[in-house]
Design an enzyme around this catalytic site. Structure first.
Site, short mmCIF file in Angstrom:
data_model
loop_
_atom_site.label_atom_id
_atom_site.label_comp_id
_atom_site.label_asym_id
_atom_site.label_seq_id
_atom_site.Cartn_x
_atom_site.Cartn_y
_atom_site.Cartn_z
N GLY A 1 2.46 -7.75 6.65
CA GLY A 1 2.03 -8.80 7.56
C GLY A 1 0.80 -9.56 7.11
O GLY A 1 0.77 -10.78 7.14
N GLY A 2 -0.25 -8.86 6.68
CA GLY A 2 -1.48 -9.52 6.28
C GLY A 2 -2.65 -9.03 7.09
O GLY A 2 -2.64 -7.93 7.64
N GLU B 1 -6.48 4.40 9.10
CA GLU B 1 -5.55 4.89 10.12
C GLU B 1 -5.89 6.29 10.61
O GLU B 1 -5.53 6.66 11.73
CB GLU B 1 -4.12 4.85 9.59
CG GLU B 1 -3.08 5.00 10.68
CD GLU B 1 -1.67 4.74 10.19
OE1 GLU B 1 -0.72 5.05 10.94
OE2 GLU B 1 -1.49 4.24 9.05
N ALA C 1 -0.68 -0.47 0.71
CA ALA C 1 0.05 -1.23 -0.32
C ALA C 1 1.37 -1.75 0.21
O ALA C 1 1.94 -2.69 -0.35
CB ALA C 1 0.28 -0.34 -1.54
N ALA D 1 1.78 -2.86 3.37
CA ALA D 1 1.57 -3.76 4.51
C ALA D 1 2.04 -5.16 4.15
O ALA D 1 1.58 -5.77 3.20
CB ALA D 1 0.09 -3.79 4.88
N ARG E 1 -1.31 -1.26 18.99
CA ARG E 1 -2.01 -2.10 18.01
C ARG E 1 -1.43 -3.51 17.94
O ARG E 1 -0.22 -3.70 17.87
CB ARG E 1 -1.91 -1.46 16.63
CG ARG E 1 -2.51 -2.28 15.50
CD ARG E 1 -2.29 -1.61 14.16
NE ARG E 1 -0.90 -1.55 13.80
CZ ARG E 1 -0.33 -2.31 12.86
NH1 ARG E 1 -1.05 -3.21 12.21
NH2 ARG E 1 0.94 -2.19 12.58
N HIS F 1 5.41 3.93 12.60
CA HIS F 1 4.78 2.94 11.73
C HIS F 1 3.26 3.05 11.68
O HIS F 1 2.67 2.98 10.61
CB HIS F 1 5.17 1.54 12.22
CG HIS F 1 4.66 0.42 11.37
ND1 HIS F 1 4.97 0.30 10.04
CD2 HIS F 1 3.87 -0.64 11.67
CE1 HIS F 1 4.40 -0.79 9.54
NE2 HIS F 1 3.70 -1.36 10.51
N ARG G 1 5.11 -4.98 20.45
CA ARG G 1 5.97 -4.15 19.62
C ARG G 1 6.64 -3.01 20.39
O ARG G 1 7.79 -2.68 20.12
CB ARG G 1 5.15 -3.55 18.46
CG ARG G 1 4.87 -4.53 17.36
CD ARG G 1 4.11 -3.87 16.23
NE ARG G 1 4.01 -4.77 15.09
CZ ARG G 1 3.40 -4.46 13.96
NH1 ARG G 1 2.83 -3.28 13.83
NH2 ARG G 1 3.36 -5.32 12.95
N GLU H 1 1.76 -14.15 14.29
CA GLU H 1 2.58 -12.97 14.52
C GLU H 1 2.56 -12.62 16.00
O GLU H 1 1.84 -13.22 16.79
CB GLU H 1 2.09 -11.79 13.66
CG GLU H 1 2.38 -12.00 12.17
CD GLU H 1 2.00 -10.81 11.32
OE1 GLU H 1 1.48 -9.82 11.87
OE2 GLU H 1 2.20 -10.88 10.09
N HIS I 1 7.46 0.66 14.65
CA HIS I 1 7.77 -0.71 14.26
C HIS I 1 9.20 -0.99 14.68
O HIS I 1 10.10 -0.20 14.40
CB HIS I 1 7.61 -0.90 12.75
CG HIS I 1 7.53 -2.34 12.36
ND1 HIS I 1 8.61 -3.18 12.41
CD2 HIS I 1 6.49 -3.10 11.93
CE1 HIS I 1 8.24 -4.40 12.02
NE2 HIS I 1 6.95 -4.36 11.74
#
Length: 538
Positions: A52-53, A367, A48, A50, A378, A343, A284, A118, A238
């Protein structure tokens, strides 16, 4: 049907009510399914949150092969290439599933799905909802669909803490009230098929973007039952959570950097351009370490969106904007102070291409599972995709793999000495130890110290299943990190700063392996570990 402290969930029991769990339940309909949720469904899920998409190669000129290639490149040499390609090829079908469920993905002026770019993606392929609200919108649609599906029973307010295994097969879970102040009588919830979709491990660290429920219990339950765990050392931090007092720390989506926001220090100097050719859109792990070092050096780190977005910020990224305002920051006029935060866990319960674990009758997705898609690092927006692809695969596999009804299950319930609250001092200590020594940067002495401290806290806690599960997953992560003498993706060792060819493979570890590594590491700890203990006041 309940009998004493036993509940028969029937055919399928799903532990976890995030995207992976709910999507699996919907794909199994009209087969009877019970979903176990510690919080009201949708409330305790990382899904819920997230922003980024979901990544999917749906734009003209893009291909699943290109998507898989980007995934493999980001994963730093240990991605399961077959997994990456097969998941990328299923992406468009699963996006259609979500559209049918009513997810209002953003569209362009021609009515086509709008896609953004991204970090480390070679194409614009991220589908969003209102800029940064994809996770929230997806979960709202799934929760509504679950509530409207008669074959899905939801049991809220219960947390699983131990697998029930009979003759080598998972036959259910032992559960307790999620917020009980005292230890209740164990409740056995049995089923013919068990799916773990219990989420990540972020709450094992002091700074995290994950909800309170993400404490790694699913990995621990499976490991304690003998399941093989894959790649636990690979934790993604993150780069850009809002630095401040909030726990969990509010996330600043990577999409801001995709729109041109830059990282600066407290003097206004942009620092990423000199570190990676893609600057702020580099992998990242590299961005997270750069920010970590700026903070350690006393220069601070800030995400500056003033030139890139300016007055468009509130409409373009409403969630981030509200989080900033709540902390007294106006991102239209001010840079946002940021810090790395735990993250996403690339590791988890090892599963095959159908979502099967190494324990008969146990599947895992989301996850809590490790499919091999993410490797050591990731790729942005691949996690929601992986969750729905494996949710669909598990539903299809269960259709042909669940045995008939079994005779009565006779399993001695595990002792539950206490229901230790999440804010207990031992949990807080563990989180500080993990952040300090098993975090963005690691080294042998720190990891040996962490393993010793985890064992000490475990002994002090006694037979408390809640803390036992937390400590078990922490041990798995730290032991695998100690064993991997190189730096790769989300795992960075300051004493082995480069990737090493002999380590170009995934990690596979059992709880027995982790305990053996921990004992050896503590026994052979260097004097440096003693210095760390002295500094920590141990």
């Amino acid at each position: 049907m309940a009998h004493g402290n036993i509940v028969d969930a029937g055919d399928v029991l799903i532990v976890g009510a995030g995207l992976a769990g709910l999507f699996t339940a919907l794909k199994l309909a009209p087969r009877p399914v019970t979903v176990l949720a510690g919080a009201p469904i949708g409330d305790g899920a990382s899904s819920a949150w997230a922003q980024g998409g979901i990544a999917a190669a749906i734009e003209a000129g893009d291909t699943p092969e290109a998507h898989a290639a980007d995934t493999i490149a980001a994963g730093a040499g240990i991605v399961d290439e077959d997994a990456a390609l097969s998941i990328a090829r299923e992406a468009a079908i699963r996006i259609e599933d979500l559209l049918r469920l009513g997810v209002p993905f953003d569209r362009d002026i021609e009515g086509k799905l709008a896609v953004g770019r991204e970090a480390a993606h070679s194409h614009r392929r991220i589908v969003h909802v209102k800029g940064d609200q994809a996770g929230k919108a997806i979960m709202q649609a799934l929760v509504a669909a679950v509530r409207a599906t008669p074959s899905i029973r939801v049991m809220e307010g219960l947390s699983a803490y131990e697998l029930a295994v009979e003759d080598g097969r998972a036959v259910g879970v032992f559960a307790r009230p999620a917020h009980a102040a005292t230890a209740p009588q164990p409740l056995l919830i049995k089923a013919r098929a068990l799916v773990l979709a219990s989420g990540g491990v972020g709450q094992l660290f002091a700074v995290t973007t994950n909800p309170l429920e993400a404490r790694g219990e699913g990995v621990a339950m499976a490991a304690r039952a003998g399941a093989l765990i894959a790649d636990p050392e690979f934790v993604q931090f993150h780069p850009t959570a809002i630095a401040g007092p909030r726990d969990p720390a509010p996330l600043v989506t990577e999409a801001l950097r995709g729109e041109g926001a830059i990282l600066i220090d407290n003097m206004g100097r942009r620092f990423m351009a000199a570190i990676h050719e893609d600057a702020e859109l580099g992998p990242r792990d590299i961005v997270a370490r750069a920010i970590f070092r700026e903070i350690e050096a006393g220069r601070g780190a800030f995400l500056d969106a003033r030139a890139a977005l300016g007055s468009r910020f509130p409409d373009a990224f409403p969630t981030v904007y509200k989080s900033c305002l709540a902390l007294g920051i106006d991102p239209v006029r001010q840079p946002i102070p940021v810090a790395p935060a735990a993250h996403y866990h690339m590791g988890g319960i090892h599963v095959d291409a159908r979502g099967r674990s190494t324990i008969a009758g146990l599947w895992a997705c989301g996850e809590v599972a490790s499919t091999g898609m993410h490797g050591a690092n990731r790729l942005a927006s691949n996690s929601l995709l992986e969750a729905i692809v494996f949710g669909a695969r598990i539903a299809a596999d269960i259709e042909g793999a669940v045995p008939g009804a079994r005779a009565g299950v006779h399993i001695a319930p595990p002792m539950l000495a206490s229901a230790m609250p999440l804010d207990a001092p031992m949990v807080a200590q563990l989180r500080q130890i993990m952040t300090a020594h098993v975090g963005v940067e690691r080294h042998a002495a720190g990891l040996a110290f962490a393993l010793g401290e985890i064992a000490r806290l475990e002994r002090a806690a006694g037979p408390s299943s809640l803390f036992g599960n937390i400590a078990t997953t922490a041990k798995l992560i730290a032991a695998a990190a100690f064993a991997r003498e190189e730096s790769r993706g989300g795992h960075y060792r300051s004493d082995f700063t480069r990737a090493r060819a002999p380590w170009r493979h995934r990690s596979y570890i059992t709880l027995k392996d982790a305990s053996r590594i921990a004992e050896a590491a503590v026994a052979e700890a260097s004097p440096a570990a003693g210095e760390i203990a002295a500094q920590a006041g141990a």
